[in-house]
Design a protein around this motif. Structure first.
Motif, mmCIF file in Angstrom:
data_model
loop_
_atom_site.group_PDB
_atom_site.id
_atom_site.type_symbol
_atom_site.label_atom_id
_atom_site.label_comp_id
_atom_site.label_asym_id
_atom_site.label_seq_id
_atom_site.Cartn_x
_atom_site.Cartn_y
_atom_site.Cartn_z
ATOM 1 N N ALA A 83 0.830 -1.203 0.000
ATOM 2 C CA ALA A 83 0.000 0.000 0.000
ATOM 3 C C ALA A 83 0.866 1.256 0.000
ATOM 4 C CB ALA A 83 -0.933 -0.002 1.202
ATOM 5 N N ILE A 84 1.982 1.204 0.713
ATOM 6 C CA ILE A 84 2.887 2.355 0.757
ATOM 7 C C ILE A 84 3.482 2.599 -0.617
ATOM 8 C CG2 ILE A 84 5.092 3.193 1.672
ATOM 9 C CD1 ILE A 84 4.322 1.724 4.304
ATOM 10 N N VAL A 85 3.971 1.550 -1.254
ATOM 11 C CA VAL A 85 4.573 1.698 -2.592
ATOM 12 C C VAL A 85 3.529 2.232 -3.570
ATOM 13 C CG1 VAL A 85 5.599 0.458 -4.543
ATOM 14 C CG2 VAL A 85 6.338 -0.054 -2.212
ATOM 15 N N GLU A 86 2.331 1.686 -3.526
ATOM 16 C CA GLU A 86 1.275 2.149 -4.422
ATOM 17 C C GLU A 86 1.019 3.638 -4.233
ATOM 18 O OE1 GLU A 86 -3.474 1.448 -4.801
ATOM 19 O OE2 GLU A 86 -2.233 -0.341 -4.588
ATOM 20 N N ARG A 87 0.960 4.082 -2.993
ATOM 21 C CA ARG A 87 0.694 5.487 -2.694
ATOM 22 C C ARG A 87 1.881 6.373 -3.093
ATOM 23 N NH1 ARG A 87 -2.747 8.299 -3.739
ATOM 24 N NH2 ARG A 87 -2.246 10.345 -3.012
ATOM 25 N N LEU A 88 3.104 5.901 -2.831
ATOM 26 C CA LEU A 88 4.286 6.681 -3.207
ATOM 27 C C LEU A 88 4.322 6.940 -4.704
ATOM 28 C CD1 LEU A 88 7.059 4.984 -1.045
ATOM 29 C CD2 LEU A 88 6.203 7.323 -0.780
ATOM 30 N N LEU A 89 3.892 5.964 -5.474
ATOM 31 C CA LEU A 89 3.983 6.049 -6.930
ATOM 32 C C LEU A 89 2.695 6.525 -7.590
ATOM 33 C CD1 LEU A 89 5.956 2.733 -7.491
ATOM 34 C CD2 LEU A 89 6.868 5.074 -7.389
ATOM 35 N N ALA A 90 1.668 6.821 -6.821
ATOM 36 C CA ALA A 90 0.383 7.256 -7.377
ATOM 37 C C ALA A 90 0.581 8.467 -8.280
ATOM 38 C CB ALA A 90 -0.595 7.590 -6.260
ATOM 39 N N GLY A 91 0.084 8.330 -9.498
ATOM 40 C CA GLY A 91 0.156 9.446 -10.435
ATOM 41 C C GLY A 91 1.461 9.546 -11.185
ATOM 42 N N GLU A 92 2.430 8.693 -10.885
ATOM 43 C CA GLU A 92 3.705 8.732 -11.598
ATOM 44 C C GLU A 92 3.582 7.922 -12.878
ATOM 45 O OE1 GLU A 92 6.211 10.708 -10.459
ATOM 46 O OE2 GLU A 92 4.727 11.219 -8.949
ATOM 47 N N ALA A 93 4.282 8.334 -13.918
ATOM 48 C CA ALA A 93 4.225 7.645 -15.211
ATOM 49 C C ALA A 93 4.850 6.265 -15.089
ATOM 50 C CB ALA A 93 4.969 8.462 -16.260
ATOM 51 N N PRO A 94 4.143 5.236 -15.551
ATOM 52 C CA PRO A 94 4.719 3.882 -15.491
ATOM 53 C C PRO A 94 5.843 3.720 -16.507
ATOM 54 C CG PRO A 94 2.650 3.863 -16.699
ATOM 55 C CD PRO A 94 2.833 5.268 -16.173
ATOM 56 N N LEU A 95 6.710 2.772 -16.260
ATOM 57 C CA LEU A 95 7.781 2.459 -17.202
ATOM 58 C C LEU A 95 7.330 1.341 -18.120
ATOM 59 C CD1 LEU A 95 10.993 2.503 -15.011
ATOM 60 C CD2 LEU A 95 10.106 4.282 -16.484
ATOM 61 N N LEU A 96 7.824 1.378 -19.341
ATOM 62 C CA LEU A 96 7.574 0.292 -20.277
ATOM 63 C C LEU A 96 8.561 -0.837 -19.987
ATOM 64 C CD1 LEU A 96 7.139 2.425 -23.504
ATOM 65 C CD2 LEU A 96 5.341 1.480 -22.024
ATOM 66 N N GLU A 97 8.359 -1.970 -20.624
ATOM 67 C CA GLU A 97 9.197 -3.140 -20.395
ATOM 68 C C GLU A 97 10.698 -2.846 -20.533
ATOM 69 O OE1 GLU A 97 8.467 -6.543 -19.804
ATOM 70 O OE2 GLU A 97 6.486 -5.860 -19.232
ATOM 71 N N ASP A 98 11.057 -2.039 -21.534
ATOM 72 C CA ASP A 98 12.477 -1.806 -21.792
ATOM 73 C C ASP A 98 13.059 -0.671 -20.950
ATOM 74 O OD1 ASP A 98 12.184 0.109 -24.918
ATOM 75 O OD2 ASP A 98 11.283 0.372 -22.964
ATOM 76 N N GLY A 99 12.272 -0.130 -20.047
ATOM 77 C CA GLY A 99 12.770 0.913 -19.162
ATOM 78 C C GLY A 99 12.537 2.323 -19.678
ATOM 79 N N GLU A 100 11.950 2.470 -20.858
ATOM 80 C CA GLU A 100 11.649 3.784 -21.411
ATOM 81 C C GLU A 100 10.386 4.345 -20.769
ATOM 82 O OE1 GLU A 100 13.484 5.520 -23.740
ATOM 83 O OE2 GLU A 100 14.953 3.929 -23.450
ATOM 84 N N ASP A 101 10.294 5.648 -20.658
ATOM 85 C CA ASP A 101 9.078 6.262 -20.122
ATOM 86 C C ASP A 101 7.924 6.035 -21.073
ATOM 87 O OD1 ASP A 101 10.264 7.218 -17.858
ATOM 88 O OD2 ASP A 101 10.709 9.189 -18.705
ATOM 89 N N ALA A 102 6.718 5.914 -20.509
ATOM 90 C CA ALA A 102 5.511 5.714 -21.328
ATOM 91 C C ALA A 102 5.118 6.998 -22.017
ATOM 92 C CB ALA A 102 4.375 5.227 -20.436
#
Length: 126
Positions: free
Chosen positions: A107-126
């Motif tokens: 739950a902490i990790v989910e909240r820390l990262l809320a609203g942050e852009a996810p990474l694609l498989e190869d590590g590039e920004d979405a």
């Protein structure tokens, strides 16, 4: 996801709580692993208590920032007090403090990262 989760950049602060040993080791490690896997930038510090005792200028820098601040540490009241002790009052700062002593790591990790852009498989920004 609410609009508050997507408004502006977020700075993430992770406290290892190295000296007091009040946060369960498993929780600390799980949160750190989640942050590392996310690929999102974050600042890890050995111990906020020690930083406050030393009047570390990094706490004043964090308190004066303009972006949202999310902190993984211990009790919110204690964290705010540590910043205040270091002359770095968080009043008026967009800050969220997550309690690793009582909350689940996932739950902490989910909240820390809320609203942050996810990474694609190869590590590039979405």
């Amino acid at each position: 996801m609410s609009s508050e989760d997507t408004a502006g950049p977020t700075e993430i602060l992770y406290c290892r709580c190295a000296w007091a040993q009040v946060v369960p080791q498993e929780t600390k490690q799980s949160v750190l692993d989640g942050l590392c896997r996310s690929g999102q930038p974050f600042r890890a510090v050995a111990d906020l208590c020690e930083m406050a005792a030393r009047q570390d200028p990094a706490l004043r820098e964090l308190a004066s920032g303009s972006c949202r601040l999310r902190v993984a540490a211990c009790f919110p009241r204690a964290v705010k007090g540590l910043f205040r002790q270091a002359g770095a009052d968080l009043n008026g700062r967009d800050v969220e403090i997550l309690n690793m002593r009582e909350e689940e790591a996932s739950a902490i990790v989910e909240r820390l990262l809320a609203g942050e852009a996810p990474l694609l498989e190869d590590g590039e920004d979405a």
